[in-house]
Design an enzyme around this catalytic site. Sequence first.
Site, short mmCIF file in Angstrom:
data_model
loop_
_atom_site.label_atom_id
_atom_site.label_comp_id
_atom_site.label_asym_id
_atom_site.label_seq_id
_atom_site.Cartn_x
_atom_site.Cartn_y
_atom_site.Cartn_z
N SER A 95 -19.22 -37.89 -22.47
CA SER A 95 -18.39 -39.21 -21.94
C SER A 95 -18.73 -39.78 -20.61
O SER A 95 -19.77 -39.97 -20.49
CB SER A 95 -16.81 -38.89 -22.08
OG SER A 95 -16.08 -40.04 -22.18
N ASP A 224 -15.49 -41.43 -33.39
CA ASP A 224 -15.13 -41.26 -32.03
C ASP A 224 -14.50 -42.67 -31.71
O ASP A 224 -14.80 -43.75 -31.87
CB ASP A 224 -16.33 -41.45 -31.05
CG ASP A 224 -16.20 -41.25 -29.54
OD1 ASP A 224 -15.16 -41.63 -29.26
OD2 ASP A 224 -17.08 -40.55 -28.98
N HIS A 253 -14.15 -37.87 -30.50
CA HIS A 253 -14.76 -37.91 -29.11
C HIS A 253 -14.83 -36.63 -28.63
O HIS A 253 -15.94 -36.14 -28.00
CB HIS A 253 -14.00 -38.82 -28.40
CG HIS A 253 -14.66 -39.04 -26.93
ND1 HIS A 253 -15.63 -39.65 -26.79
CD2 HIS A 253 -14.18 -38.90 -25.72
CE1 HIS A 253 -16.15 -39.77 -25.55
NE2 HIS A 253 -14.98 -39.13 -24.80
#
Length: 273
Positions: A95, A224, A253
């Site tokens: 991320s 996600d 995610h």
Amino acid sequence: MNFNTVSDGTQIFFKDWGKGKPVVFSHGWPVNADCWDPQMLFLLQRGYRIIAHDRRGHGRSSQPSEGHNMDTYADDLAALLDKLDVKDATLIGHSTGGGEVTRYVGRHGTRRVSKVVLIGAVVPLMAQTADNPNGVPMAVYDGIRKNTAQHRSDFLKQLAVPVYGFNRPYAKVSQGLIDSLWAAAMMGAINAEYECIKALSETDFAEDLKKFDVPTLFIQGDDDQIVPLELSSMVASKLVKNSTLKVYPGAPHGLPQTMPDEVNAEILNFLET
């Protein structure tokens, strides 16, 4: 505890385990290095040297009022790798941490790096702009900013649900994961988390990705809900030479935590080939 003091006096907390080939982890927003526990233990047990840090303003690192941007995050990472004299490392970022790793390569090159793994990374650009019309509308990030500023504790518990895909009918909900995200995030400074939202959403990493010259693995779930696959890995992987994209059907995610066996095996295979 281990700390590295960078040029502006900020103390960056880090873990450094083992003595094998180094693997360096960069975490996502708004948590800390502990989110990598399943991967770190797995690789440590297989003879790798494992390094992970808490981003400035997050976790156990100090809480400065400045420097909450991708350039500084990348420079903090560079300072740590220099201090530890890390060589031939694999950098792994999830991320926001994927953005940090990408900007590191863009600013500092790959003299210490042999491979890169980007998992659900916020690259090349998340926010909707004139040049990125299919991006996430700025109103979404404004909402995250508002909730972080005004209702952080409640918001973090709510955010954990889509991060781990627990709002899907087939999901097996883990209250422990929800609690761990909340606890890690609440360790961080609210100003750092607030300003990091701009860094993760509005930074354009396209030119950084074009500078990659080492084997790179992109990993992402096609469900996600935080970093849309079609805006991130599907685009970014086309900008990186010698890259591979691995998409996990139905994965959220936070797949390093929800499906550690699969992600660990994927990383290990990449390290050993």
